[in-house]
Scaffold this active site. Structure first.
Site, PDB file in Angstrom:
ATOM      1  N   ASP A 209     -16.189  21.076 -58.763  1.00  0.00           N
ATOM      2  CA  ASP A 209     -15.927  21.256 -60.198  1.00  0.00           C
ATOM      3  C   ASP A 209     -15.851  22.738 -60.616  1.00  0.00           C
ATOM      4  O   ASP A 209     -15.355  23.046 -61.698  1.00  0.00           O
ATOM      5  CB  ASP A 209     -17.016  20.570 -61.035  1.00  0.00           C
ATOM      6  CG  ASP A 209     -17.160  19.098 -60.714  1.00  0.00           C
ATOM      7  OD1 ASP A 209     -16.174  18.498 -60.254  1.00  0.00           O
ATOM      8  OD2 ASP A 209     -18.258  18.549 -60.916  1.00  0.00           O
TER       9      ASP A 209
ATOM     10  N   ARG B 116       9.690   7.578 -64.683  1.00  0.00           N
ATOM     11  CA  ARG B 116       8.455   7.231 -65.403  1.00  0.00           C
ATOM     12  C   ARG B 116       7.662   8.475 -65.822  1.00  0.00           C
ATOM     13  O   ARG B 116       7.851   9.556 -65.263  1.00  0.00           O
ATOM     14  CB  ARG B 116       7.538   6.414 -64.475  1.00  0.00           C
ATOM     15  CG  ARG B 116       7.995   5.010 -64.261  1.00  0.00           C
ATOM     16  CD  ARG B 116       7.154   4.349 -63.196  1.00  0.00           C
ATOM     17  NE  ARG B 116       7.465   2.936 -63.120  1.00  0.00           N
ATOM     18  CZ  ARG B 116       7.207   2.165 -62.073  1.00  0.00           C
ATOM     19  NH1 ARG B 116       6.634   2.685 -60.998  1.00  0.00           N
ATOM     20  NH2 ARG B 116       7.522   0.887 -62.095  1.00  0.00           N
TER      21      ARG B 116
HETATM   22  O1  F6P Z   1     -19.592  16.945 -59.291  1.00  0.00           O
HETATM   23  C1  F6P Z   1     -18.651  16.501 -58.385  1.00  0.00           C
HETATM   24  C2  F6P Z   1     -18.093  15.197 -58.813  1.00  0.00           C
HETATM   25  O2  F6P Z   1     -17.205  14.768 -57.813  1.00  0.00           O
HETATM   26  C3  F6P Z   1     -17.422  15.191 -60.183  1.00  0.00           C
HETATM   27  O3  F6P Z   1     -16.154  15.768 -60.151  1.00  0.00           O
HETATM   28  C4  F6P Z   1     -17.469  13.730 -60.508  1.00  0.00           C
HETATM   29  O4  F6P Z   1     -17.471  13.533 -61.905  1.00  0.00           O
HETATM   30  C5  F6P Z   1     -18.790  13.297 -59.945  1.00  0.00           C
HETATM   31  O5  F6P Z   1     -19.107  14.219 -58.931  1.00  0.00           O
HETATM   32  C6  F6P Z   1     -18.804  11.915 -59.348  1.00  0.00           C
HETATM   33  O6  F6P Z   1     -20.107  11.637 -58.970  1.00  0.00           O
HETATM   34  P1  F6P Z   1     -20.598  10.409 -58.074  1.00  0.00           P
HETATM   35  O7  F6P Z   1     -20.374  10.781 -56.643  1.00  0.00           O
HETATM   36  O8  F6P Z   1     -22.065  10.311 -58.371  1.00  0.00           O
HETATM   37  O9  F6P Z   1     -19.797   9.230 -58.491  1.00  0.00           O
END
Ligand code: F6P
Length: 368
Positions: free
Chosen positions: A149, A184
């Site tokens: 992120d 699309r």
């Molecule tokens: O923080 C990394 C991340 O992949 C985010 O982009 C995403 O929102 C989240 O983790 C998903 O988390 P989990 O693996 O707990 O579903």
């Protein structure tokens, strides 16, 4: 500040180090672990103890000696050899039913049993917030910045981010051919949690027509007007939609109401965006959620190198007893950022971000 816990660690030389990975996995974790273990051993004769599944293993004393590990090839391995979890020892702490110990007391025991002089926590915001609390409690701790992120305050870079950009960019490129063939609009959902760094970078690299970010709430009227026009010009439209994207009405909601609104929709935001676009424009619109593809597989060369640099530098921070720091990057240099600055914050995309300004100059629509 008054100390909440009474933990005093020895200050003689730092020889035995615990390592854990916590939060969502990301490519580059194993490269960082490998660099830390090799540099720490070669330069300082350090020994490393692996802690399984993040803070869960730290509380449960689920550990193993890493000296027999074969590091060859580990630079390229995705995921984490240590396993991970999202356990937060300071969130609603409860005593263990068997031992009666609070998580922080159990952690103290793990330190003692393994003779740990220090702990390295590899992770994102949540992980480094906990690392900061452990440091405040009296433990010798440093953090390393891992997340796809790229939302950790104080560091310009986090490993995992560039690999995820590469994967999401490929995703957008692949979608383009089918969007074109069928005429699309395609909404491609990109991870990033509450921030839009990944959506922005992948959207620009993937040549998306529209990028939707949590930091820039979209106005469906402006968005659909742009999409109609672009569709008339090129016969298809690509929308890179961050998983945290929201519209101007949602942006007005408080945290609780927002969560409720999202629950009511019970689906990824991209499906909702696609429905809105189709209803407003009449253009057939489809959705692709890239999801966990974005943080799986081998790290890119960039992330291998970044993770290796930071992991190796972490050994120096440990040897110098430079605790309470996140080993990050500022202006292209490795820097120790106090964990107290990192804790409980997120780095968001603002209008000064070079990539955002570039994207606006290129005529990419953000729906605002
Ligand atoms: O923080 C990394 C991340 O992949 C985010 O982009 C995403 O929102 C989240 O983790 C998903 O988390 P989990 O693996 O707990 O579903």
């Amino acid at each position: 500040m008054e100390k909440k816990y009474n933990i005093t660690m020895k200050t003689t030389s730092i020889k035995t180090i615990g390592i854990l990975t916590s939060g969502g996995d990301a490519p580059g974790l194993n490269a960082a672990i490998r660099a830390l273990c090799i540099s720490g051993k070669n330069k300082y004769g350090m020994k490393f103890i692996g802690i399984k599944d993040g803070y869960r293993g730290l509380i449960d004393n689920d550990t193993f000696k890493m000296d027999k590990l074969d590091f060859s090839g580990m630079i390229s391995e995705g995921g984490t050899i240590l396993g991970t979890s999202r356990v937060k020892p300071f969130k609603n702490p409860k005593p263990d039913p068997k031992s009666g110990l609070l998580p922080v007391e159990a952690i103290k025991e793990t330190f003692k049993k393994n003779k740990l002089d220090a702990l390295v926590c590899l992770g994102g915001n949540g992980t480094n917030t906990t690392a900061s609390l452990l440091y405040e409690a009296g433990f010798n701790v440093i953090g390393l910045p891992k997340t796809i992120d790229n939302d950790i305050v104080g560091t310009e870079e986090t490993f995992g981010f560039h690999t995820a950009i590469d994967i999401a960019t490929d995703g957008i490129n692949v979608i383009r051919t089918t969007a074109k063939s069928h005429g699309r609009a395609m909404v491609v959902e990109i991870m990033g949690h509450k921030v839009g760094w990944l959506g922005l970078y992948a959207g620009v690299a993937g040549n998306a027509d529209v990028i939707l970010l949590p930091e820039i709430p979209y106005d469906i009227e402006k968005l659909s007007a742009f999409i109609k026009e672009r569709y008339e010009q090129q016969g298809y439209v690509i929308i890179a939609c961050s998983e945290g994207a929201l519209d101007i009405e949602e942006a007005k909601l408080g945290k609780k109401d927002f969560k409720k609104a999202r629950l009511d929709m019970s689906q990824s935001v991209a499906f909702r965006v696609a429905q809105e676009i189709e209803a407003a424009t009449g253009i057939e619109t489809r959705t692709s959620v890239l999801g966990y593809l974005q943080r799986g597989g081998s790290p890119s060369a960039y992330d291998k190198l970044l993770a290796t640099e930071l992991g190796s530098a972490a050994a120096d921070f440990l040897a110098n007893k430079d605790f309470g720091k996140l080993v990050g990057m500022q202006e292209g240099r490795i820097t120790g950022i106090p964990l107290s600055i990192v804790a409980d914050k997120i780095k968001t995309v603002d209008e000064d971000a070079v990539m955002l300004r570039t994207a606006r100059d290129l005529g990419i629509c953000f729906g605002d």
